[in-house]
Design an enzyme around this catalytic site. Structure first.
Site, PDB file in Angstrom:
ATOM      1  N   GLU A   7     -97.926  23.226  -7.518  1.00  7.67           N
ATOM      2  CA  GLU A   7     -97.145  23.844  -8.508  1.00  7.67           C
ATOM      3  C   GLU A   7     -95.889  23.758  -8.592  1.00  7.67           C
ATOM      4  O   GLU A   7     -95.064  23.939  -9.350  1.00  7.67           O
ATOM      5  CB  GLU A   7     -97.608  25.345  -8.687  1.00  7.67           C
ATOM      6  CG  GLU A   7     -97.357  25.857 -10.156  1.00  7.67           C
ATOM      7  CD  GLU A   7     -98.027  27.362 -10.269  1.00  7.67           C
ATOM      8  OE1 GLU A   7     -97.439  28.299 -10.410  1.00  7.67           O
ATOM      9  OE2 GLU A   7     -99.099  27.284 -10.341  1.00  7.67           O
ATOM     10  N   ASP A 104    -101.344  27.435  -7.928  1.00  9.06           N
ATOM     11  CA  ASP A 104    -101.385  28.942  -7.447  1.00  9.06           C
ATOM     12  C   ASP A 104    -102.928  29.389  -7.632  1.00  9.06           C
ATOM     13  O   ASP A 104    -103.358  29.167  -8.764  1.00  9.06           O
ATOM     14  CB  ASP A 104    -100.548  29.742  -7.956  1.00  9.06           C
ATOM     15  CG  ASP A 104     -98.989  29.664  -7.286  1.00  9.06           C
ATOM     16  OD1 ASP A 104     -98.811  28.906  -6.329  1.00  9.06           O
ATOM     17  OD2 ASP A 104     -98.136  30.448  -7.648  1.00  9.06           O
ATOM     18  N   TYR A 332    -100.358  35.600  -0.705  1.00 13.31           N
ATOM     19  CA  TYR A 332    -100.278  35.408  -2.097  1.00 13.31           C
ATOM     20  C   TYR A 332     -99.828  36.850  -2.868  1.00 13.31           C
ATOM     21  O   TYR A 332    -100.442  37.794  -2.665  1.00 13.31           O
ATOM     22  CB  TYR A 332    -101.560  34.987  -2.829  1.00 13.31           C
ATOM     23  CG  TYR A 332    -101.502  34.603  -4.081  1.00 13.31           C
ATOM     24  CD1 TYR A 332    -100.737  33.543  -4.737  1.00 13.31           C
ATOM     25  CD2 TYR A 332    -102.227  35.336  -5.117  1.00 13.31           C
ATOM     26  CE1 TYR A 332    -100.682  33.204  -5.827  1.00 13.31           C
ATOM     27  CE2 TYR A 332    -102.125  35.098  -6.398  1.00 13.31           C
ATOM     28  CZ  TYR A 332    -101.444  34.034  -6.879  1.00 13.31           C
ATOM     29  OH  TYR A 332    -101.486  33.536  -8.452  1.00 13.31           O
TER      30      TYR A 332
END
Length: 703
Positions: A7, A104, A332
């Site tokens: 990404e 992601d 994350y």
């Protein structure tokens, strides 16, 4: 050749390093049988209305509702950099033997990469890299356990349904309200999540403006240098509110005490009645208890904590934790769980060892088996990702702001392995002439996890009101003696304005006030927005000039207040109804709801809203704020010869800073109306007026 698509360029570099791809090319890195390329976040978006049919280019009520038979995607804007990178990706994908989606690991990340692959015409098999941190170990582990793209089809369908839903409602409702009520001077932006969020702020603000403070009195008495409070009988409303806070559970509540003291005479009579009689201690109860360590962070609770402690906005916190994730020191961030999965437990000693700056706190945990509490480790509470924790990589080269956020995450992680805090709560009851009095005190016996936070564990004002941490003298049942009663005059307080912290919590629970963690978890299903998008929603309200900030408080501007009051369709502004739509999107992700049915319901809803607004024969209009109006006036003066814009296509205007000369006069704007007390002051062309003018308020003050 295997093509990996990440990404961001920084993530692509980390992945390429682990895969052994070291040859840098334009737009990708190659080596060891891999080509690692990247997007810049979103490269593609849904097409604009006029790209479906030219009739939708001009804004007109006759073209509504706009419902394309099939939605299409396009490259974002006309950015040469985006176009160049996309063509590199397109060429790589069309020659690839296999693609690995390294976006992601979330709904938005899935949508970003799927759209790029669709636009690029990718035809080869696709695998999915699904990881929770960007450490070398996590990347290697992820590539060893690649998943099939098909496993994430429902995640993509939920993301696509969300995007289409936002397009359908946003495009149609924005045009509808702008043309019907906006006087062609300003775009009235309406959004599926944005408008209910604005309504939460406006409704709270109106509640405060319309609040009528009521006087009441508290009867207290001082016995042995300890202040006891008279028990007050709860009203039916208070009992009902308590039941709602407990999730609607009815419980038999004893309701002792005197009736609320409604006037001074009544209170003074009680003081006279008891002042010369002895105070008798009727019971002393001591209860030992435990306080568990604070939960680990999900994104919302981290944003809430950073707003409370450092006054960081939700958007600032999201950017900071994203940076910590990309620096490999935190996991994350876009998560909505506060739990860890069981497979993280064996890694915890290694993570704690990596927290070198916290050795004083981690040392007591060394050499012993770490506790494995169900309040921390619970597979049933973890879906795609676990709570935000440190990765164990040594945190260096952090900015001051990043360091503060990292410190919160690290200390929470350490604290969950510490013993519970042991407390003792003492409650002493007393009586004078059948009037009951009470005092409570809390004593910390063993601090346990509290040492991790040291002096940082400060209770908020609201928590302190509930129970003081004070040690009471030793009282004995049956003892008695003189006391000094006192009557305190009090006034009921209005609700507090929203801050970003309290607004995030309200969005998470669709506006319901909930303190209980378990109940809040249940209500998350019906929360509005997603953890990853709530910060952007709040920022949009600022950009649209619908809200502003006063210290930490979020205040709706007159335009924001009027817009919410103008909308009669509950579907557009109800947090509860929007929460139901959000729940359906989550169910699509879990494969328990059909995406096509969701979109059919949305199309039906949009059609109903259009019909409802078109049938409104009132002459309601929204007052455009002075900043925007002044800007419009300037443009007319400066550009008299330029082509005229069609009346049906208003251009959105960015709010302009109010000149210093007029700022004092404009301090009236947004103040409560002195005549009716319900509305707020707004500024027209020739005079100040009240936002309740439609309902008959006649307040006017010449400019």
């Amino acid at each position: 050749m295997i093509v990996c698509i990440a990404e961001k360029p920084s993530v692509a570099r980390d992945i390429a390093e682990v895969l052994g791809a070291h040859t840098r090319k334009e737009g990708y890195i190659e080596g060891n049988g891999y080509q690692v390329t990247w997007t810049f976040g979103h490269l593609c978006t849904l097409k604009e209305p006029h790209e479906y049919t030219p009739n939708w280019k001009s804004w007109s009520l006759g073209s509504l509702p706009m419902i394309p038979p099939r939605f299409g995607i396009k490259l974002i804007g006309h950015d040469p950099g985006i176009e160049k990178q996309f063509h590199i990706i397109e060429q790589l994908m069309q020659n690839a033997d296999e693609i690995i989606n390294c976006g992601d690991a979330g709904q938005e990340g899935e949508l970003i990469q799927r759209w790029v692959m669709q636009k690029a015409g990718a035809r080869c098999p696709v695998k999915r890299l699904w990881i929770s941190s960007l450490t070398e170990e996590a990347i290697r582990d992820g590539f060893a356990k690649l998943k099939d793209q098909a496993d994430f089809q429902s995640l993509y369908e939920a993301g696509l349904s969300r995007a289409i839903g936002d397009w359908l409602l946003g495009m149609n409702a924005t045009r509808l309200y702008t043309i019907k009520y906006g006087q062609n001077k300003q775009v009235l932006s309406i959004g599926r999540v944005q408008t209910p969020t604005l309504a939460l702020i406006v409704n709270r603000q109106l509640e405060i403006a319309n609040f009528q403070p009521k006087q009441y009195w508290e009867l207290k008495t001082n016995y042995r240098d300890t202040t006891f409070s008279a028990l007050i009988r709860k009203s039916d409303e208070e009992i009902a509110a308590e039941e709602e806070k407990n999730g609607g559970k009815k419980k038999i509540i004893e309701n002792p005490g005197i009736d609320p003291i409604a006037n001074r005479e009544e209170g003074e009579a009680l003081v006279e009645r008891i002042k010369d009689l002895p105070f008798v201690v009727t019971s002393v109860s001591k209860k030992d208890g435990r306080e568990f360590a604070p939960r680990l962070f999900d994104l919302t609770s981290l944003q809430v904590e950073c707003n409370k402690k450092f006054a960081y906005s939700a958007d600032e916190t999201l950017k900071l934790i994203q940076s910590l994730y990309e620096k490999k020191v935190a996991t994350y961030p876009r998560v909505d769980t506060t739990f860890l999965s069981d497979d993280i437990y064996p890694k915890c000693p290694g993570i704690l060892k990596g927290l070198r700056d916290y050795e004083v706190l981690t040392a007591p945990l060394n050499g012993s088996t770490l506790p494995k509490s169900k309040k921390v480790f619970d597979n049933s509470k973890v879906t795609d990702h676990h709570a935000i924790i440190p990765t164990g990589v040594y945190a260096q080269n952090l900015t001051d702001m990043e360091r503060r956020v990292y410190d919160l995450i690290a200390r929470r992680f350490i604290a969950v392995f510490y013993p519970d805090c042991k407390i003792s709560t003492t409650t002493v009851m007393g009586e004078v002439d059948k009037i009951e009095f009470k005092v409570s005190g809390k004593q910390i016996l063993e601090p346990g996890w509290r040492v991790v936070f040291a002096k940082d564990v400060k209770e908020t004002a609201e928590e302190k009101e509930e129970e003081d941490e004070n040690v009471l003298p030793a009282f004995v049942k049956g003892e008695s003696g003189p006391h000094v009663p006192d009557l305190n005059e009090k006034w009921t307080q209005p609700p507090r304005p929203y801050t970003e912290a309290t607004l995030l919590r309200a969005m998470e629970t669709a506006g319901k006030l909930v303190d209980n963690d378990e109940l809040r978890d249940a209500l998350k299903e019906n929360g509005i927005g997603r953890p990853s998008t709530r910060a952007a929603i709040i920022e949009t309200l600022f950009k649209r000039n619908y809200i502003r900030k006063e210290r930490k408080n979020l205040i709706a501007t007159p335009t924001g207040v009027e817009l919410v009051q103008l909308i009669h369709e509950e579907l557009l502004k109800s947090a509860e109804l929007t929460g139901i739509w959000e729940k359906k999107l989550r169910e699509i992700e879990k494969k328990t709801y059909d995406a096509r049915q969701f979109l059919e319901e949305l199309k039906q809803m949009v059609s109903e809203i259009v019909m409802s607004v078109l049938s409104d024969n009132t002459n309601r209009r929204i007052t455009i704020q002075d900043a925007a109006a002044a800007q419009a006036g300037e443009k007319v003066k400066k550009e008299p010869k330029k082509r005229e814009r069609k009346p049906g296509t208003p251009k959105e205007k960015k709010p302009k800073a109010t000149p210093a000369a007029t700022s004092n006069a404009d301090s009236l704007v947004g103040q409560p109306c002195p005549l009716c007390g319900k509305g707020t002051i707004i500024k027209g062309k020739t005079a100040y007026g009240c936002s309740e003018w439609k309902n008959g308020c006649t307040y006017r003050k010449a400019l």
